[in-house]
Design a protein around this motif. Structure first.
Motif, short mmCIF file in Angstrom:
data_model
loop_
_atom_site.label_atom_id
_atom_site.label_comp_id
_atom_site.label_asym_id
_atom_site.label_seq_id
_atom_site.Cartn_x
_atom_site.Cartn_y
_atom_site.Cartn_z
N VAL A 163 0.82 -1.21 0.00
CA VAL A 163 0.00 0.00 0.00
C VAL A 163 0.86 1.26 0.00
N ILE A 164 1.95 1.22 0.76
CA ILE A 164 2.82 2.39 0.90
C ILE A 164 4.02 2.26 -0.02
N ASP A 165 4.18 3.22 -0.89
CA ASP A 165 5.33 3.25 -1.80
C ASP A 165 6.46 4.00 -1.10
N TYR A 166 7.59 3.30 -0.93
CA TYR A 166 8.69 3.92 -0.18
C TYR A 166 10.02 3.46 -0.72
N ASN A 167 10.91 4.41 -0.90
CA ASN A 167 12.28 4.13 -1.33
C ASN A 167 13.22 4.66 -0.25
N PRO A 168 13.91 3.78 0.49
CA PRO A 168 14.76 4.24 1.60
C PRO A 168 15.95 5.07 1.14
N ILE A 169 16.30 5.00 -0.13
CA ILE A 169 17.44 5.76 -0.64
C ILE A 169 17.03 7.18 -1.02
N PRO A 176 22.12 -0.06 3.76
CA PRO A 176 21.23 1.11 3.74
C PRO A 176 19.99 0.92 2.88
N SER A 177 20.06 0.03 1.90
CA SER A 177 18.91 -0.20 1.03
C SER A 177 17.78 -0.96 1.72
N ALA A 178 18.06 -1.56 2.87
CA ALA A 178 17.04 -2.28 3.64
C ALA A 178 16.61 -1.41 4.81
N VAL A 179 15.31 -1.45 5.11
CA VAL A 179 14.76 -0.63 6.19
C VAL A 179 14.71 -1.46 7.47
N SER A 180 15.22 -0.89 8.54
CA SER A 180 15.22 -1.57 9.83
C SER A 180 14.86 -0.58 10.92
N ARG A 220 8.22 -5.54 8.38
CA ARG A 220 8.43 -6.66 7.46
C ARG A 220 9.85 -7.20 7.58
N THR A 221 10.83 -6.31 7.68
CA THR A 221 12.22 -6.75 7.79
C THR A 221 12.44 -7.55 9.06
#
Length: 288
Positions: free
Chosen positions: A40-46, A234-238, A87-88
């Protein structure tokens, strides 16, 4: 008076029953958020948006959207980080517990059933590993390789399997003396079949209870590694990364660290409560 004496325990049991279901409800919500939220949520951590940096919860973004939980120092949405972080954490927790369970149950069952020099060798190996602080060994393994999800899973599983091995070993030591196991040996049943059909099924209860508690410890350890900067890339959200990113803004933008920290705490507390319930149900008297 008799009616009150009967009604009060029933009411207490009903309240206790509802309270006991709270961890299941909370964990179901976390699972749904982890599964459906990223869709549902579009997110790019970079991607960053300096025009939207350090916005308070409920503020409007430059693109017309709303930052329901505010933004961090680089303009990234904290709500999206909480959702993707769930999710992570859940995926890493499940993967680590699965690997640890397979390794630990296999080693513990074999050591407890066969005993002799094999049990002595495996038991002494476990004692040697227990001599090292688990978090220190995890940090060494995670820091020795490039940051990635598989490395984090391996680093966490390197010590998590020990608890499963100890539990299954103690259960197997008791089961090998039981009448049905002796009968299977007398009938000439293969050792592999005895282990799979007459020993391993009786370890499921204690293992499930232990897996729940280990899941909480794994999620917390993963957040700690990410907080230290040696966990996920950094590309993974934690959640650990988000909390670390907000530590320099605690006075002016408390929501960056506080909200992911609250999400992490709620997950750990409810998993711990569920683990205690399962331990009370399956951890004792499972062989009686």
């Amino acid at each position: 008076m008799a009616t009150l004496a009967v009604t009060r325990p029933l009411a207490v049991r009903r309240v206790g029953g509802w309270l006991g279901k709270i961890p299941y409800a909370v964990l179901t919500i976390y699972a749904l958020v982890a599964a459906i939220g990223p869709l549902v949520i579009d997110y790019n951590p970079i991607r960053t948006s300096l025009d939207d940096r350090l916005l308070k919860p409920g503020s409007h973004l430059s693109n017309g959207g709303t930052a329901w939980l505010g933004t961090d120092g680089l303009g990234r949405d904290v709500l999206a980080q909480v959702v993707y972080g769930a999710r992570t954490s859940i995926l890493i927790g499940i993967a680590t517990v699965a690997v640890s369970c397979v390794v630990g149950v296999t080693i513990g069952t074999v050591a407890g059933y066969f005993r002799g020099w094999l049990d002595t060798f495996l038991a002494r190996g476990i004692d040697i590993l227990l001599a090292f602080p688990a978090i220190l060994l995890t940090i060494v393994i995670a820091g020795a390789f490039e940051r990635s999800v598989p490395v984090v899973v391996i680093a966490l599983a390197a010590t998590a399997w020990i608890s499963f091995a100890r539990v299954t070993r103690s259960v197997s030591l008791s089961l090998r003396e039981r009448a049905w196991v002796d009968a299977a040996r007398v009938l000439g049943v293969r050792r592999t079949s005895i282990l799979l059909r007459h020993v391993v099924p009786f370890t499921i209860g204690p293992v499930v209870a232990l897996a729940t508690l280990e899941f909480a410890l794994v999620v917390l350890a993963e957040a700690g590694l990410s907080f230290l900067g040696i966990g996920l890339p950094p590309s993974a959200v934690s959640w650990g990364q988000t909390i670390a990113n907000g530590k320099q803004y605690l006075d002016s933008a408390w929501w960056i660290s506080a909200l992911p920290g609250i999400a992490l705490s709620l997950l750990i507390v409810n998993i711990g409560i569920l683990g205690d319930q399962l331990t009370a149900r399956y951890g004792r008297g499972h062989l009686n």
